[in-house]
Design a protein around this motif. Structure first.
Motif, PDB file in Angstrom:
ATOM      1  N   ARG A  50      -7.889 -13.970   8.330  1.00 19.88           N
ATOM      2  CA  ARG A  50      -7.051 -13.003   8.304  1.00 19.88           C
ATOM      3  C   ARG A  50      -6.915 -11.935   9.879  1.00 19.88           C
ATOM      4  O   ARG A  50      -5.722 -11.806   9.757  1.00 19.88           O
ATOM      5  N   PHE A  55      -3.358 -10.014   9.581  1.00 20.48           N
ATOM      6  CA  PHE A  55      -3.451  -9.270   8.468  1.00 20.48           C
ATOM      7  C   PHE A  55      -4.799  -8.146   8.554  1.00 20.48           C
ATOM      8  O   PHE A  55      -4.726  -7.046   7.877  1.00 20.48           O
ATOM      9  N   PRO A  75       1.733  -9.988  11.444  1.00 17.48           N
ATOM     10  CA  PRO A  75       1.727 -11.288  10.932  1.00 17.48           C
ATOM     11  C   PRO A  75       2.912 -11.931  10.920  1.00 17.48           C
ATOM     12  O   PRO A  75       2.895 -13.160  11.086  1.00 17.48           O
ATOM     13  N   THR A  80       1.635 -18.211  13.737  1.00 21.05           N
ATOM     14  CA  THR A  80       0.680 -18.992  12.716  1.00 21.05           C
ATOM     15  C   THR A  80       1.186 -19.005  11.458  1.00 21.05           C
ATOM     16  O   THR A  80       2.116 -17.990  10.887  1.00 21.05           O
ATOM     17  N   ALA A  81       0.671 -19.832  10.403  1.00 19.16           N
ATOM     18  CA  ALA A  81       1.089 -19.911   9.114  1.00 19.16           C
ATOM     19  C   ALA A  81      -0.238 -20.001   8.399  1.00 19.16           C
ATOM     20  O   ALA A  81      -0.991 -20.878   8.932  1.00 19.16           O
ATOM     21  N   LEU A  82      -0.302 -19.241   7.324  1.00 20.40           N
ATOM     22  CA  LEU A  82      -1.558 -19.314   6.580  1.00 20.40           C
ATOM     23  C   LEU A  82      -1.285 -19.990   5.359  1.00 20.40           C
ATOM     24  O   LEU A  82      -0.172 -19.660   4.662  1.00 20.40           O
ATOM     25  N   PHE A  84      -2.685 -19.869   1.985  1.00 23.60           N
ATOM     26  CA  PHE A  84      -3.982 -18.956   1.088  1.00 23.60           C
ATOM     27  C   PHE A  84      -4.837 -19.620   0.144  1.00 23.60           C
ATOM     28  O   PHE A  84      -4.586 -20.834  -0.401  1.00 23.60           O
ATOM     29  N   ASN A  86      -5.486 -19.254  -2.679  1.00 21.23           N
ATOM     30  CA  ASN A  86      -4.877 -19.320  -4.152  1.00 21.23           C
ATOM     31  C   ASN A  86      -3.438 -19.646  -3.903  1.00 21.23           C
ATOM     32  O   ASN A  86      -2.663 -19.611  -4.799  1.00 21.23           O
ATOM     33  N   ALA A  88      -0.501 -18.847  -3.452  1.00 18.89           N
ATOM     34  CA  ALA A  88       0.520 -18.093  -3.178  1.00 18.89           C
ATOM     35  C   ALA A  88       1.853 -18.498  -3.115  1.00 18.89           C
ATOM     36  O   ALA A  88       2.654 -18.244  -2.309  1.00 18.89           O
ATOM     37  N   LEU A  89       2.300 -19.304  -3.942  1.00 18.01           N
ATOM     38  CA  LEU A  89       3.492 -19.984  -3.979  1.00 18.01           C
ATOM     39  C   LEU A  89       4.403 -18.925  -4.914  1.00 18.01           C
ATOM     40  O   LEU A  89       3.952 -18.350  -5.755  1.00 18.01           O
ATOM     41  N   PHE A  90       5.568 -18.771  -4.460  1.00 14.98           N
ATOM     42  CA  PHE A  90       6.733 -17.638  -4.799  1.00 14.98           C
ATOM     43  C   PHE A  90       6.976 -18.225  -6.407  1.00 14.98           C
ATOM     44  O   PHE A  90       7.511 -19.288  -6.506  1.00 14.98           O
ATOM     45  N   ARG A 149       5.455 -25.475   2.803  1.00  8.80           N
ATOM     46  CA  ARG A 149       6.095 -24.149   3.176  1.00  8.80           C
ATOM     47  C   ARG A 149       5.770 -23.859   4.369  1.00  8.80           C
ATOM     48  O   ARG A 149       6.341 -23.158   5.241  1.00  8.80           O
ATOM     49  N   ALA A 150       4.159 -23.773   4.549  1.00  5.84           N
ATOM     50  CA  ALA A 150       3.773 -23.499   6.131  1.00  5.84           C
ATOM     51  C   ALA A 150       4.190 -24.153   7.268  1.00  5.84           C
ATOM     52  O   ALA A 150       4.649 -23.567   8.271  1.00  5.84           O
TER      53      ALA A 150
ATOM     54  N   ASP B 171       0.648 -10.593  -7.630  1.00  3.08           N
ATOM     55  CA  ASP B 171      -0.495 -11.084  -6.607  1.00  3.08           C
ATOM     56  C   ASP B 171       0.004 -10.617  -5.188  1.00  3.08           C
ATOM     57  O   ASP B 171       1.137 -11.138  -4.822  1.00  3.08           O
ATOM     58  N   ALA B 173      -0.889 -11.344  -2.550  1.00  2.55           N
ATOM     59  CA  ALA B 173      -1.127 -12.332  -1.615  1.00  2.55           C
ATOM     60  C   ALA B 173       0.494 -12.776  -1.499  1.00  2.55           C
ATOM     61  O   ALA B 173       0.820 -13.483  -0.519  1.00  2.55           O
ATOM     62  N   LEU B 174       1.159 -12.723  -2.515  1.00  8.04           N
ATOM     63  CA  LEU B 174       2.604 -13.080  -2.075  1.00  8.04           C
ATOM     64  C   LEU B 174       3.534 -12.473  -1.241  1.00  8.04           C
ATOM     65  O   LEU B 174       4.458 -12.930  -0.303  1.00  8.04           O
ATOM     66  N   LEU B 179       5.165 -12.213   4.472  1.00 11.36           N
ATOM     67  CA  LEU B 179       5.187 -11.635   5.894  1.00 11.36           C
ATOM     68  C   LEU B 179       4.683 -12.501   6.595  1.00 11.36           C
ATOM     69  O   LEU B 179       5.198 -12.930   7.682  1.00 11.36           O
ATOM     70  N   ASP B 180       3.644 -13.383   6.383  1.00 11.27           N
ATOM     71  CA  ASP B 180       3.092 -14.496   7.294  1.00 11.27           C
ATOM     72  C   ASP B 180       4.436 -15.655   7.443  1.00 11.27           C
ATOM     73  O   ASP B 180       4.154 -16.315   8.625  1.00 11.27           O
ATOM     74  N   LEU B 181       5.280 -15.795   6.727  1.00  7.34           N
ATOM     75  CA  LEU B 181       6.220 -16.741   7.061  1.00  7.34           C
ATOM     76  C   LEU B 181       7.395 -16.275   7.744  1.00  7.34           C
ATOM     77  O   LEU B 181       8.412 -16.701   8.070  1.00  7.34           O
TER      78      LEU B 181
END
Ligand SMILES: Nc1ncnc2c1ncn2[C@@H]1O[C@H](COP(=O)(O)OP(=O)(O)OP(=O)(O)O)[C@@H](O)[C@H]1O
Ligand SMILES: [Mg+2]
Lengths: 370, 419
Positions: A50, A55, A75, A80-82, A84, A86, A88-90, A149-150, B171, B173-174, B179-181
């Motif tokens: 993070r 973050f 961020p 960078t691309a993270l 996650f 879990n 965290a797909l939309f 996605r990343a 969540d 994290a979404l 943001l990360d993207l």
């Protein structure tokens, strides 16, 4: 190895109140490397990631990406691309919309996005699945979508937070090779987090072993496995048998250890500790299960171990023999199955020998509990 | 076995009573909207009429009230949902130790009586108005503005409760992933959080509109020159009530049933589509040959919706061609006849009594008991008249003249309202 963008952590500290989550981390990650942070749960791996992705602001020290200090850069501005822990797909977007989210942000047309999504879907071997929702995919497919996605954001550094932990064993092993292949294909730096040493060893160019916020050792898989620099690293990475004792004598790179149970044994001092161990120090000696061989009955000396058999099992490619070990833990010996047979039974005493080069002497320290 | 059926029976009885209690008043009120008497009532049934609906749509004040209610409703929806969303987001962001306190504070307006909110809104904005040196006709003392502000103070809390429930399943994290993207905070909010919140925002908006529409306590202090529907209704009832109000109630009930059925039908349809998608193969999905289930297939709510819609169309159609004039005339004629018979009866009784009195002038005891009996007879005759007499005060008048007792009952009080 100057293809990609490197990452450096310089004297990085991260605190939550009084709690120190990361203590003085110094890491250099080569551009284009597959680099793993390996450590037990709660040791601060996610926290480091993070900090790299932006973050978390470090309490002290710096994060450099491509040699540039990232302080104050959010961020969404970092290369960078993270992925996650879990994923965290939309959930409300279709797969192709998920994958090309980073393009939508930049105002790309739906047509362009669709095209790029199809390319990436081909790459992750999910062609024609773009119109599904994430909830309509299997765990492994979701995993790959998250990677796509990343990658679509074209990062210089891809950060992966235990992305395989939710998958079953078979799929996990399959995804390991797949990830490694993707990394080779795109050629960018991967920073991978895991608590699974098998994962770290099979995939990584380099590994950092972490324990409670501290980085114990950094090196490639072979070095970490064969030449651990702390008792924790030795016990956490791979299976290992520990012999506790005190150093009796050091000669060059070998030490004679007076072990509590098995008499005086010889071992090689690990390279990180050469010159640091001296007679009288508490020490630990590690010998891997596969480093043992059967010794002629009655052999005695500084590279023979005699103990009572408590259990045995046949694993196909090897015989596993469990013997009374040190500190309440069983000693495991793994003998390759070469068609021979053993007349060992429970309760019987057995003598084994080892090559001194394969035994590692280390200063006494905490062992991994797993 | 017997016990079981008894148990069942009592459960059904309980349900019947429960629903009668819940829906009975609405049903009765709806029926009165179609009955011809000028006072809303379901029995005795006289004539089917739609004139109360036309009376409703010719009532300037009601129409104006509806318009104001809708204006206030929309204003309140926008303000309350925005404030509720902000409050809900704040709740998830705030330092955990302060969360309980913050929650209590933000929920407090729900617990404060609406009257108090109304008065304090009025006083507060009046102060501000004066501090700014504005006149009585400034925007800050405008009835619409004050009503929207006043209602929103507590409706926003309702909205927040609805939104928090959904937000808790979000969540975080979404947002981080967005943001990360590369998304800005605003983009992450708009493209990820807001779509997720959409169903809850819709619920909150409906809730806010309904709460605003039916509000009286707060509005009664703030409406100024813009009386809402509830205010108008309350003022109307004060001067007497007509079935036009029943007609309005009926329309509202019908709209509610429509909305509920429509919503239910949509939800059911979504479920069906979801199931179908799950069952569909990849090829079907990607080639577009995937067949969506129809709106009506295995969707009872949709069927009910269509039935209700058809019924409405039929009723409206009938209303345009049907004329109750003949029926009303018949009823009036019949009533006139009944009244005449009654008058004659009364006159006959009076005659009889007078003769008796003349005959027994000496002895008082029986003479006194006799009128007492007749008194109760009067009451029995006039009791229904208190309800039926009001449209025909003219016909009832002879009765009034003929007996001092009868006049004491309804006709004057009720017909006075009608005039
Ligand atoms: N926001 C926070 N506030 C306080 N403590 C935190 C916070 N985030 C993490 N920690 C603490 O920091 C330590 C490291 O957490 P981290 O999430 O980095 O572990 P991890 O190595 O990723 O573990 P896992 O393998 O279980 O994911 C933990 O002890 C955790 O309790
Ligand atoms: Mg973690």
């Amino acid at each position: 190895m100057s293809a990609g963008v490197g990452v450096d952590l310089e004297n990085l500290w991260i605190r939550f109140g009084d709690f120190v989550a990361v203590r003085d981390a110094k890491v250099h990650i080569n551009g284009g490397d597959f680099f793993s942070f390996l450590g037990p749960s709660g040791c601060g791996k996610t926290t480091i990631l993070r900090a790299v992705s932006g973050f978390l602001e470090p309490s002290e020290g710096q994060v450099l990406i491509g040699g540039k200090d990232m302080k104050g850069i959010g961020p969404n501005k970092r290369p960078t691309a993270l992925i996650f822990q879990n994923l965290a797909l939309f959930p409300l977007m279709k797969v192709w919309e998920n994958i090309t989210f980073s393009m939508e942000i930049k105002g790309a047309s739906a047509r362009e996005r669709r095209k790029r999504a199809d390319e990436l879907l081909d790459m992750i071997a999910l062609p024609d699945q773009g119109d599904k929702l994430p909830s309509e995919l299997s765990g492994g497919q979701r995993q790959r979508v998250a990677i796509a996605r990343a990658l679509c954001a074209e990062p210089d550094v891809l950060l992966l937070d235990e992305p395989l932990s939710a998958l079953d064993l078979k799929l996990r092993q399959h995804m390991r090779t797949e990830l490694r292949e993707i990394q080779k294909r795109v050629g960018i730096t991967f920073i991978y987090i895991t608590h699974d040493q098998g994962e770290a060893l099979t995939m990584s160019d380099n590994i950092a072993v972490m324990r409670a916020g501290v980085i114990d050792q950094i090196g490639d898989g072979k070095t970490i496995y064969n030449d651990p620099s702390t008792a924790f690293a030795a016990s956490f990475v791979g299976e290992n048998n520990v012999f506790r004792g005190t150093v009796k004598q050091v000669q060059g790179d070998t030490a004679l250890i007076a072990t509590n149970r098995s008499g005086d044994l010889l071992a090689r001092v690990s390279s990180a500790n050469q010159g640091k161990m001296k007679a009288g120090d508490d020490a630990m000696m590690f010998i891997r299960p596969e480093a043992f061989a059967l010794a002629p009955v009655g052999s005695e000396g500084d590279h023979f171990v005699t103990a009572t058999v408590t259990n045995e099992e046949f694993e196909g490619n090897a015989f596993n023999i469990f013997m009374e070990g040190d500190g309440g833990k069983e000693m495991k010996v793994s003998l390759p199955n070469l068609g021979q047979s053993f007349d060992s039974h429970k309760g019987q005493s057995m003598t084994l020998q080892y090559d001194v080069q394969n035994a590692v002497a280390l200063p006494a320290g905490d062992l991994a509990t797993e | 076995m017997k016990n079981l059926s008894l148990m069942r029976l009592s459960i059904w009885a309980y349900l019947a009573i429960f629903f009668a209690y819940l829906l009975g008043p609405l049903v009765i009120m709806s029926v009165t909207a179609f009955n011809s008497p000028e006072f809303p009532r379901a029995t005795p049934w006289e004539c089917l009429t739609f004139e109360w609906f036309s009376a409703l749509f010719h009532d300037e004040r009601i129409l104006n009230g509806i318009k104001n209610s809708v204006l206030v409703g929309f204003g309140t929806v926008i303000l309350s949902v925005a404030m509720g969303l902000a409050g809900a987001l704040m709740l998830t962001q705030i330092w955990p130790k302060l969360r309980a306190t913050y929650y209590t504070i933000i929920i407090a307006p729900i617990l404060v009586p609406g009257v108090v909110i109304g008065i304090s809104t009025l006083v507060f904005w009046d102060r501000i108005n004066r501090m700014l040196g504005l006149g009585a006709d400034s925007f800050l003392s405008n009835g619409l503005f004050l009503t929207v502000i006043g209602q929103s103070t507590f409706i926003a809390s309702y909205c927040m409760l609805v939104l928090v429930a959904r937000l808790q399943r979000y969540d975080a994290a979404l947002t981080e992933a967005a943001l990360d993207l590369g998304a800005t905070h605003a983009q992450a909010f708009r493209k990820v959080l807001l779509p997720f919140m959409k169903p809850a925002i819709a619920s909150a908006a409906v809730l806010a509109f309904l709460a605003s529409f039916e509000n009286y306590n707060t509005t009664t202090f703030t409406f100024g020159e813009y009386p809402t529907l509830t205010i108008e209704l309350a003022q109307k009832v004060r001067y007497g009530i007509t079935p036009a109000i029943s007609a309005l109630a009926f329309i509202i009930v019908l709209l509610t049933v429509f909305a509920a059925l429509f919503n239910e039908a949509n939800i059911r349809r979504k479920e069906l589509v979801f199931e179908a998608r799950k069952g569909a193969t990849v090829e079907e999905l990607s080639s577009g040959r995937f067949k969506m289930p129809g709106f009506l297939s295995s969707n009872w709510a949709a069927v009910a919706l269509v039935v209700v819609a058809c019924a409405t169309v039929v009723v409206v159609g009938t209303a345009t061609v049907y004329s109750p004039q003949q029926c009303i005339a018949n009823v009036q004629e019949q009533k006139r006849l009944e009244t005449e018979i009654r008058i004659q009866e009364l006159q006959r009784q009076r005659e009889l009594r007078r003769q008796q009195q003349e005959a027994e002038q000496g002895s008082t005891a029986p003479a006194q008991s006799q009128p007492a009996d007749n008194n109760s007879g009067f009451g029995g005759v006039f009791a229904p008249n208190t309800l039926s007499g009001e449209e025909e005060s003219g016909a009832a008048e002879p009765a009034e003249e003929s007996s001092g007792f009868g006049g004491a009952f309804a006709p004057s009080t009720l017909s006075g309202d009608g005039n």
